[in-house]
Design a protein around this motif. Structure first.
Motif, mmCIF file in Angstrom:
data_model
loop_
_atom_site.group_PDB
_atom_site.id
_atom_site.type_symbol
_atom_site.label_atom_id
_atom_site.label_comp_id
_atom_site.label_asym_id
_atom_site.label_seq_id
_atom_site.Cartn_x
_atom_site.Cartn_y
_atom_site.Cartn_z
ATOM 1 N N LEU A 81 -8.129 -7.134 2.631
ATOM 2 C CA LEU A 81 -7.015 -6.345 2.083
ATOM 3 C C LEU A 81 -5.688 -6.753 2.714
ATOM 4 N N VAL A 82 -5.735 -7.049 4.009
ATOM 5 C CA VAL A 82 -4.503 -7.464 4.691
ATOM 6 C C VAL A 82 -3.992 -8.769 4.066
ATOM 7 N N ASN A 83 -4.898 -9.717 3.880
ATOM 8 C CA ASN A 83 -4.482 -10.977 3.245
ATOM 9 C C ASN A 83 -3.978 -10.742 1.822
ATOM 10 N N LYS A 84 -4.642 -9.835 1.129
ATOM 11 C CA LYS A 84 -4.281 -9.576 -0.271
ATOM 12 C C LYS A 84 -2.880 -8.968 -0.370
ATOM 13 N N VAL A 85 -2.606 -8.014 0.502
ATOM 14 C CA VAL A 85 -1.290 -7.371 0.405
ATOM 15 C C VAL A 85 -0.209 -8.320 0.942
ATOM 16 N N GLN A 86 -0.591 -9.148 1.890
ATOM 17 C CA GLN A 86 0.366 -10.142 2.386
ATOM 18 C C GLN A 86 0.725 -11.128 1.263
ATOM 19 N N LYS A 87 -0.245 -11.455 0.455
ATOM 20 C CA LYS A 87 -0.012 -12.380 -0.662
ATOM 21 C C LYS A 87 0.992 -11.763 -1.651
ATOM 22 N N VAL A 88 0.846 -10.458 -1.836
ATOM 23 C CA VAL A 88 1.805 -9.783 -2.719
ATOM 24 C C VAL A 88 3.204 -9.907 -2.124
ATOM 25 N N ALA A 89 3.313 -9.657 -0.811
ATOM 26 C CA ALA A 89 4.630 -9.739 -0.158
ATOM 27 C C ALA A 89 5.208 -11.148 -0.283
ATOM 28 N N VAL A 90 4.385 -12.132 -0.001
ATOM 29 C CA VAL A 90 4.873 -13.513 0.065
ATOM 30 C C VAL A 90 5.111 -14.107 -1.321
ATOM 31 N N GLU A 91 4.214 -13.777 -2.257
ATOM 32 C CA GLU A 91 4.310 -14.460 -3.556
ATOM 33 C C GLU A 91 4.920 -13.613 -4.657
ATOM 34 N N GLU A 92 4.909 -12.308 -4.478
ATOM 35 C CA GLU A 92 5.366 -11.496 -5.607
ATOM 36 C C GLU A 92 6.612 -10.677 -5.329
ATOM 37 N N SER A 93 7.015 -10.558 -4.066
ATOM 38 C CA SER A 93 8.275 -9.844 -3.834
ATOM 39 C C SER A 93 9.415 -10.847 -4.025
ATOM 40 N N ARG A 94 10.603 -10.347 -4.313
ATOM 41 C CA ARG A 94 11.692 -11.242 -4.708
ATOM 42 C C ARG A 94 12.003 -12.297 -3.646
ATOM 43 N N LEU A 95 12.005 -11.896 -2.378
ATOM 44 C CA LEU A 95 12.364 -12.856 -1.331
ATOM 45 C C LEU A 95 11.168 -13.390 -0.565
ATOM 46 N N GLY A 96 10.014 -12.851 -0.842
ATOM 47 C CA GLY A 96 8.803 -13.371 -0.193
ATOM 48 C C GLY A 96 8.749 -13.146 1.306
ATOM 49 N N ILE A 97 9.363 -12.081 1.767
ATOM 50 C CA ILE A 97 9.347 -11.832 3.220
ATOM 51 C C ILE A 97 7.988 -11.252 3.615
ATOM 52 N N PRO A 98 7.302 -11.889 4.574
ATOM 53 C CA PRO A 98 5.965 -11.401 4.928
ATOM 54 C C PRO A 98 6.007 -10.029 5.602
ATOM 55 N N LEU A 99 4.880 -9.334 5.482
ATOM 56 C CA LEU A 99 4.742 -8.026 6.132
ATOM 57 C C LEU A 99 4.348 -8.218 7.588
ATOM 58 N N LEU A 100 4.734 -7.261 8.388
ATOM 59 C CA LEU A 100 4.289 -7.233 9.780
ATOM 60 C C LEU A 100 3.203 -6.154 9.864
ATOM 61 N N VAL A 101 2.002 -6.573 10.273
ATOM 62 C CA VAL A 101 0.857 -5.654 10.256
ATOM 63 C C VAL A 101 0.612 -5.119 11.669
ATOM 64 N N ALA A 102 0.628 -3.802 11.795
ATOM 65 C CA ALA A 102 0.580 -3.176 13.123
ATOM 66 C C ALA A 102 -0.651 -2.285 13.275
ATOM 67 N N ARG A 103 -0.995 -2.027 14.538
ATOM 68 C CA ARG A 103 -2.129 -1.159 14.835
ATOM 69 C C ARG A 103 -2.037 -0.732 16.304
ATOM 70 N N ASP A 104 -2.564 0.435 16.599
ATOM 71 C CA ASP A 104 -2.669 0.840 18.003
ATOM 72 C C ASP A 104 -3.877 0.153 18.625
ATOM 73 N N VAL A 105 -3.652 -1.011 19.179
ATOM 74 C CA VAL A 105 -4.718 -1.718 19.904
ATOM 75 C C VAL A 105 -4.399 -1.475 21.377
ATOM 76 N N ILE A 106 -5.031 -0.480 21.949
ATOM 77 C CA ILE A 106 -4.539 0.039 23.227
ATOM 78 C C ILE A 106 -5.327 -0.503 24.424
ATOM 79 N N HIS A 107 -6.645 -0.542 24.288
ATOM 80 C CA HIS A 107 -7.434 -1.157 25.382
ATOM 81 C C HIS A 107 -8.608 -1.911 24.772
ATOM 82 N N GLY A 108 -8.219 -2.820 23.888
ATOM 83 C CA GLY A 108 -9.217 -3.622 23.192
ATOM 84 C C GLY A 108 -9.224 -3.279 21.720
#
Ligand code: NOJ
Length: 749
Positions: A81-108
């Motif tokens: 899903l992350v790759n899929k939504v990134q593809k939308v950002a890169v290929e289908e948004s007007r400027l193709g700016i990639p998304l920044l994917v975040a998560r609370d990775v706190i101790h592993g």
């Protein structure tokens, strides 16, 4: 429309290609790319970049991304899903700016390391860095390139559930460990596809929440902010931390998310920070609840005015800024500055070149990751008591009773902030004892209680019966994961449920009793310590808790962890920390306690000292405390000079000898007191530490180089300087025991 898309796509492509042909992702080149891209963006697209969402439905998210309304997503961890939504950002948004994917990775991420408080107990920044690297590698295999860690909030109140997520009470230790985590997450270069941008949080003073109640107000004056709460954040800037997060609390009436003094004057002005600042979860909108803003629009304006670049989830930026601009409540320049900070980070992360996942799935729970996690637990376990050397368990132990609700609790040993690690991978103490030592010792398992809060006593009798049939008892008590962490504060720091009763019943058997506490904070274990022959304290250890603890119990590993927090005797003693200031009536080492006061004693305060009648002033265990199976002797403390200028470096040497029968590791700690200041100063402050490995009987000379400049602080005139005068130094095994020496800092002529 299509033609325009193609044209713009080409323009962005040019930006990308021109950069890669120059082979640099740093410095000026990035600034040029940021400016060029910014010049192509509409206001809507800019506001989209400032918007971070926590998506639900994929199609709804994809539509938003396609329209350029999202700069970052959090809590999306399915690689496809992350790759899929990134593809939308890169290929289908007007400027193709990639998304920044975040998560609370706190101790592993998948392989769970000890909670940060446990990692701090290792006093081993290299190991902590390795743990963060493992987390980044594993998380990047699901496309996560931004973690909301390290939390470098100085935490002096164990009632506060988030102390679990901290590196404890000391500013220096927080700074060292925060730096190590940042290095580990970000690796050698942010543009490496396994690097995660780190986030220093929560800016600032969140750990000082009144009464330990999460999210609560703080009242920290500027000097204390600068001397205690800000230094770990300053260290994060120096370590190149890519992002900062604001905190939920209001300090002296100003919510951090709109605190211009902190976010602009200090962070950008004094520290020259060029990273990105994100709000905490809905902390922009929550300024309405604080009573600081009348509505979301005003909250958004105040946050931007103060220097927040990206808003986490509450969408007040994207929904209001057009109107705010028209009303001149904010400027386009402020928006551009925020978007610059966001784009700069995306360029630094190499997202334009590598928007998709590169790290293979196979890194998750890799053997070498599990081995590192195990080593981290080994070094984080703290031996608090070991009467008659009951530990390590000797070969003559034929039958061992394994008792307690935490002995085989795969989920609970993981600790707080574990969204992605699976309990199926946890190795519990019971599993490990059986697998690793079951051929040598007969193990009788009887849990006694089903979980830490269990109030049902029916299983206690069978546990006692098992104990009676054994040569020694190991009882695993503590806290379930959910009892610490965000919004999980407590007033009562005693063991929950019937755990104390279980220990009491086991102690009554007269068999050697080893208590292992697994918890998210320092609990009050005064009575349990008395009843036990030995006590091991294990901050929630994560996936590999079991094997590490088993090896410590049987002496294959010698414990070396040290307390990163002071352990109180009673809940009412907190907050309690070693680096307090002296009062005009400092506590005596010997204190009158409540039972010694005669009835109808005359009213007096003469000669009284700063302490509690019913608990004294001292902790149960001081900061930096931890025993070993061996013993260490400190001698020959020598200073390179007893008079130094503020530009000098003090060299401190001492001899350390392993005087016991086991090889071991000692954490040698160096504390300094500035005896007289323009303002009162802490009674001592940690300035350096070293882990020293010594074979049985071996001696080593230990050397510290302490630049006198590191004795500087913010004084009466609110300037940062080393004040000339007398200093005292301690070098020793914890914050209360050590060799001492005096020196003087003299003014430059
Ligand atoms: C709120 C917490 O305070 C913060 O530390 C965390 O990173 C965000 N939620 C995102 O989950």
């Amino acid at each position: 429309m299509k033609i325009r898309n193609i044209f713009l796509g080409g323009a962005v492509m040019c930006l990308i290609l021109s950069c890669s042909s120059h082979a640099s992702t740093k410095g000026d080149r990035i600034e040029e790319r940021v400016d060029s891209l910014l010049s192509l963006m509409t206001l809507d697209e800019k506001l989209g970049q400032m918007n971070q969402v926590s998506p639900g439905d994929f199609e709804a998210l994809a539509a938003q991304v396609r329209r350029g309304e999202v700069g970052s997503i959090l809590n999306y961890v399915d690689a496809d899903l992350v790759n899929k939504v990134q593809k939308v950002a890169v290929e289908e948004s007007r400027l193709g700016i990639p998304l920044l994917v975040a998560r609370d990775v706190i101790h592993g991420y998948k392989t769970i390391f000890p909670i940060p408080l446990g990692q701090a107990a290792t006093f081993n920044p290299e190991l902590v860095e390795e743990g963060a690297r493992v987390a980044a590698v594993e998380a990047s295999s699901d496309g996560i390139r931004w973690t909301f860690s390290p939390m470098v909030d100085v935490s002096r109140d164990p009632r506060w559930g988030r102390i679990a997520e901290s590196c404890g009470e000391d500013p220096y230790l927080n700074a060292v460990m925060g730096t190590a985590m940042i290095k580990g997450y970000q690796g050698d270069s942010l543009s490496d596809p396994t690097a995660m941008a780190a986030c220093a949080k929560h800016f600032v003073a969140y750990g000082a929440a009144e009464g330990g109640r999460d999210y609560n107000s703080t009242f920290i004056p500027e000097r204390v902010l600068r001397n205690i709460y800000l230094p770990p954040f300053r260290a994060a800037v120096d370590a190149g931390c890519a992002t900062f997060m604001t905190s939920f609390n209001d300090n002296d009436g100003v919510p951090s998310t709109a605190n211009k003094f902190i976010l602009k004057d200090i962070l950008r002005g004094e520290w020259k920070y060029d990273g990105m600042v994100v709000s905490d979860w809905a902390s922009v909108l929550e300024m309405v609840n604080h009573g600081f803003c009348k509505d979301g629009k005003e909250a958004a304006e105040k946050a931007l005015n103060a220097g927040v670049d990206m808003e986490m989830v509450s969408a007040t930026f994207i929904n209001n800024f057009k109107q705010s601009l028209n009303e001149k409540k904010i400027t386009l320049n402020e928006i551009d500055q925020a978007v610059r900070n966001i784009l700069r980070l995306k360029f630094r992360l190499g997202l334009f070149e590598n928007p998709y996942i590169v790290t293979p799935q196979s890194v998750k729970y890799a053997d070498e990751h599990l081995a590192k996690a195990r080593k981290a637990v080994e070094q984080s376990v703290i031996l608090l008591k070991n009467d008659n050397q009951v530990l390590p368990l000797q070969p003559d132990i034929k039958t061992l009773a394994v008792v307690g609700p935490m002995a085989d609790a795969p989920y609970e040993q993981l600790g707080t902030w574990v969204f992605d690690g699976e309990k199926e991978h946890s190795q519990t103490p019971l599993m490990a004892l059986k697998a690793m030592y079951g051929d040598k010792v007969n193990i009788l398992y009887a849990p006694g209680l089903s979980y830490s809060r269990d109030k049902n006593r029916t299983q206690i009798a069978p546990a006692v019966a098992a104990a009676r049939r054994s040569d020694a008892i190991v009882v695993f008590v503590g806290e379930e994961s959910i009892l610490s962490g965000e919004a999980h504060s407590l007033t009562n720091l005693l063991l929950q449920g019937e755990q104390s009763e279980l220990i009491e019943a086991l102690a009554a058997t007269g068999k050697p009793l080893i208590t292992v506490v697994m918890a998210g904070r320092q609990l009050v274990i005064t009575d349990e310590v008395k009843e036990s022959d030995a006590v091991l304290y294990v901050f929630h250890p994560g996936t590999m808790g079991g094997p590490a603890i088993a090896d410590i119990l049987f002496g294959k590993v010698n414990p070396s962890g040290k307390t990163p927090v002071s352990f109180p005797r009673t809940s009412g003693q907190v907050p309690l920390y070693y680096a307090h200031h002296n009062t005009g009536r400092p506590a005596n080492p010997v204190e009158m306690l409540i039972d010694e006061i005669p009835v109808e004693a005359g009213q007096t305060s003469v000669g009284c000292r700063s302490f509690y009648l019913d608990a004294g002033s001292r902790p149960l265990y001081p900061f930096g405390y931890g025993l070993s199976y061996t013993t260490f002797e400190y001698s020959n403390l020598t200073l390179s000079a007893d008079k130094l200028a503020s530009t000098d470096v003090l060299t401190v040497t001492l001899n350390l000898k392993n005087t016991g029968r086991y090889d071991g590791t000692e954490v040698v700690q160096l504390y300094v007191q500035d005896k007289v200041g323009s303002v009162t100063r802490p009674v001592k402050e940690l300035k350096a530490f070293q882990r020293v490995d010594l074979k049985a009987g071996e001696s080593k000379q230990v050397t510290f180089s302490l630049p006198v400049a590191e004795l500087a602080f913010w004084g009466l005139d609110m300037h940062y300087s080393v004040e000339p005068g007398a200093f005292k130094l301690w070098a020793g095994t914890n914050s209360e025991e050590g060799l001492t020496a005096d020196f003087e800092v003299v003014s430059a002529k």
